[in-house]
Scaffold this active site. Sequence first.
Site, PDB file in Angstrom:
ATOM      1  N   ASP A 238      75.163  35.882  55.544  1.00  0.00           N
ATOM      2  CA  ASP A 238      75.904  37.107  55.855  1.00  0.00           C
ATOM      3  C   ASP A 238      76.880  37.510  54.763  1.00  0.00           C
ATOM      4  O   ASP A 238      77.864  38.191  55.025  1.00  0.00           O
ATOM      5  CB  ASP A 238      76.636  36.944  57.200  1.00  0.00           C
ATOM      6  CG  ASP A 238      77.632  35.795  57.182  1.00  0.00           C
ATOM      7  OD1 ASP A 238      77.715  35.075  56.157  1.00  0.00           O
ATOM      8  OD2 ASP A 238      78.344  35.593  58.178  1.00  0.00           O
TER       9      ASP A 238
ATOM     10  N   GLU B 106      87.169  39.840  55.118  1.00  0.00           N
ATOM     11  CA  GLU B 106      86.523  41.139  55.265  1.00  0.00           C
ATOM     12  C   GLU B 106      87.252  42.017  56.275  1.00  0.00           C
ATOM     13  O   GLU B 106      87.801  41.520  57.255  1.00  0.00           O
ATOM     14  CB  GLU B 106      85.081  40.940  55.751  1.00  0.00           C
ATOM     15  CG  GLU B 106      84.247  40.157  54.759  1.00  0.00           C
ATOM     16  CD  GLU B 106      82.977  39.561  55.367  1.00  0.00           C
ATOM     17  OE1 GLU B 106      81.968  39.504  54.639  1.00  0.00           O
ATOM     18  OE2 GLU B 106      82.992  39.127  56.533  1.00  0.00           O
TER      19      GLU B 106
HETATM   20  N1  LIG Z   1      75.954  37.392  61.689  1.00  0.00           N
HETATM   21  C1  LIG Z   1      77.081  37.355  62.347  1.00  0.00           C
HETATM   22  O1  LIG Z   1      77.428  38.299  63.073  1.00  0.00           O
HETATM   23  C2  LIG Z   1      77.940  36.135  62.257  1.00  0.00           C
HETATM   24  C3  LIG Z   1      79.027  35.970  63.140  1.00  0.00           C
HETATM   25  C4  LIG Z   1      79.751  34.777  63.087  1.00  0.00           C
HETATM   26  C5  LIG Z   1      79.429  33.801  62.149  1.00  0.00           C
HETATM   27  N2  LIG Z   1      78.394  34.028  61.284  1.00  0.00           N
HETATM   28  C6  LIG Z   1      77.995  32.998  60.309  1.00  0.00           C
HETATM   29  O2  LIG Z   1      77.335  31.983  61.045  1.00  0.00           O
HETATM   30  C7  LIG Z   1      77.481  30.744  60.368  1.00  0.00           C
HETATM   31  C8  LIG Z   1      77.936  29.689  61.349  1.00  0.00           C
HETATM   32  O3  LIG Z   1      79.263  29.957  61.744  1.00  0.00           O
HETATM   33  P1  LIG Z   1      80.120  28.826  62.497  1.00  0.00           P
HETATM   34  O4  LIG Z   1      81.391  29.490  62.891  1.00  0.00           O
HETATM   35  O5  LIG Z   1      79.276  28.167  63.533  1.00  0.00           O
HETATM   36  O6  LIG Z   1      80.356  27.819  61.282  1.00  0.00           O
HETATM   37  P2  LIG Z   1      80.633  26.239  61.351  1.00  0.00           P
HETATM   38  O7  LIG Z   1      81.137  25.868  60.002  1.00  0.00           O
HETATM   39  O8  LIG Z   1      81.448  25.910  62.541  1.00  0.00           O
HETATM   40  O9  LIG Z   1      79.164  25.606  61.563  1.00  0.00           O
HETATM   41  C9  LIG Z   1      78.185  25.657  60.573  1.00  0.00           C
HETATM   42  C10 LIG Z   1      77.341  24.397  60.670  1.00  0.00           C
HETATM   43  O10 LIG Z   1      76.246  24.487  59.740  1.00  0.00           O
HETATM   44  C11 LIG Z   1      75.974  23.166  59.301  1.00  0.00           C
HETATM   45  N3  LIG Z   1      75.147  23.225  58.087  1.00  0.00           N
HETATM   46  C12 LIG Z   1      75.513  23.585  56.831  1.00  0.00           C
HETATM   47  N4  LIG Z   1      74.456  23.507  55.998  1.00  0.00           N
HETATM   48  C13 LIG Z   1      73.393  23.119  56.754  1.00  0.00           C
HETATM   49  C14 LIG Z   1      72.017  22.892  56.476  1.00  0.00           C
HETATM   50  N5  LIG Z   1      71.538  23.020  55.236  1.00  0.00           N
HETATM   51  N6  LIG Z   1      71.204  22.513  57.488  1.00  0.00           N
HETATM   52  C15 LIG Z   1      71.698  22.360  58.751  1.00  0.00           C
HETATM   53  N7  LIG Z   1      72.992  22.561  59.083  1.00  0.00           N
HETATM   54  C16 LIG Z   1      73.829  22.935  58.088  1.00  0.00           C
HETATM   55  C17 LIG Z   1      77.370  22.569  59.091  1.00  0.00           C
HETATM   56  O11 LIG Z   1      77.321  21.155  59.074  1.00  0.00           O
HETATM   57  C18 LIG Z   1      78.110  23.115  60.322  1.00  0.00           C
HETATM   58  O12 LIG Z   1      78.088  22.211  61.404  1.00  0.00           O
HETATM   59  C19 LIG Z   1      78.450  31.005  59.234  1.00  0.00           C
HETATM   60  O13 LIG Z   1      77.725  31.127  58.031  1.00  0.00           O
HETATM   61  C20 LIG Z   1      79.129  32.308  59.601  1.00  0.00           C
HETATM   62  O14 LIG Z   1      79.551  33.030  58.456  1.00  0.00           O
HETATM   63  C21 LIG Z   1      77.646  35.165  61.322  1.00  0.00           C
END
Ligand SMILES: NC(=O)c1ccc[n+]([C@@H]2O[C@H](COP(=O)([O-])OP(=O)(O)OC[C@H]3O[C@@H](n4cnc5c(N)ncnc54)[C@H](O)[C@@H]3O)[C@@H](O)[C@H]2O)c1
Length: 346
Positions: free
Chosen positions: A228, A56
């Site tokens: 997101d 993005e």
């Molecule tokens: N809104 C925002 O501004 C923003 C900013 C950054 C990241 N994000 C989003 O936040 C999320 C997390 O990012 P990250 O960098 O920590 O990712 P990451 O991959 O490091 O961590 C995500 C975790 O979620 C766990 N997970 C997946 N499915 C699950 C479920 N059903 N139940 C419990 N745990 C589960 C995974 O095992 C993993 O440990 C991503 O989806 C990312 O796109 C959003």
Amino acid sequence: MTTLITPADIARLVALHGLPALLQRLAAAIEADFRRWPEFDKVPRVASHSRLGVIELMPVADAEHYSFKYVNGHPGNGAVGLPTVMAFGVLADVATGTPLLLSELTLTTALRTAATSLMAARVLARPGSRSMALIGNGAQAEFQALAFHHGLGIRELRLFDTDPAATAKLVRNLQGVPGLALTVCASTAEAVRGADIVTTLTADKRNAVIIEPGMLEPGMHLNAVGGDCPGKTELHPGVLEAARVFVEYEPQTRIEGDLQQMPADFAVTELWRVLTGQAPGRQRADEITVFDSVGFALEDFSALRLVQQLASEAGLGQPLALIPALADPKDLFAQLRPKLPSLRAA
Ligand SMILES: NC(=O)c1ccc[n+]([C@@H]2O[C@H](COP(=O)([O-])OP(=O)(O)OC[C@H]3O[C@@H](n4cnc5c(N)ncnc54)[C@H](O)[C@@H]3O)[C@@H](O)[C@H]2O)c1
């Protein structure tokens, strides 16, 4: 010269100021920019979707500065040893278009996302909130945990991740933080039970249902960060129906947030209106509030400007010759001359 900011520079800034103080300054900077919302040129981010993820571009500008962020989201990246989210971005001078700063934004995204969640929770969570469920214990988790501990007074974290190694990593990183109790839970339902705030930070490329209506309790605030992207959600639609829903920038959240599941006329409130007193935040102790966070370009704009200021004060960052320095701005060709001595002869 453009200034290059690396992850090591951001780590130095965190060490210099302390994480709690830096998160506070970031939240204050983001809030100050949200309060002057009408001054910004805004568009929903431009997304390029593929089978495994999304890339993005996120532009925004006011009269003085322009910024963009490049960010990806690839929930399967862990399997190839890469983070789910990686980012970098540019801060530029609107008057001339000169790129002022080229910065890492992977660490900075985690910081600004936590600071934005904190800013939202301050007007949406029940005053006196002390416990938070943290579902998804990956890369973003420590930042959210510490922002809510230091900035909002959260004393107990109830942790769950489908990957126990992620939770173990989070416990290792947070163990010993004074006044913060960590409870590892066996399921989302167990973690959410009795929590004042529920933060969802999961990554999965599908319409997941992490939080169901049956898990809701009166007065809960949901900080829903992981839904997101189109086809990537965390909340059951019934959760949104049961709550007052707050968003960053409505046109973008309608496409990308948990809100994508709701009809086009489902009512939401943009956060800047709450922050400027034009709309109420939480109104009753027993109402359920949702911050349907997707991440908006303005948060990166605020972060880039703060990084520019703090790096300059601390003498951090490297000069980067990104744009040719021209004695005659019309003689761009002069840049090639030293490398092409035989051009005329040829
Ligand atoms: N809104 C925002 O501004 C923003 C900013 C950054 C990241 N994000 C989003 O936040 C999320 C997390 O990012 P990250 O960098 O920590 O990712 P990451 O991959 O490091 O961590 C995500 C975790 O979620 C766990 N997970 C997946 N499915 C699950 C479920 N059903 N139940 C419990 N745990 C589960 C995974 O095992 C993993 O440990 C991503 O989806 C990312 O796109 C959003």
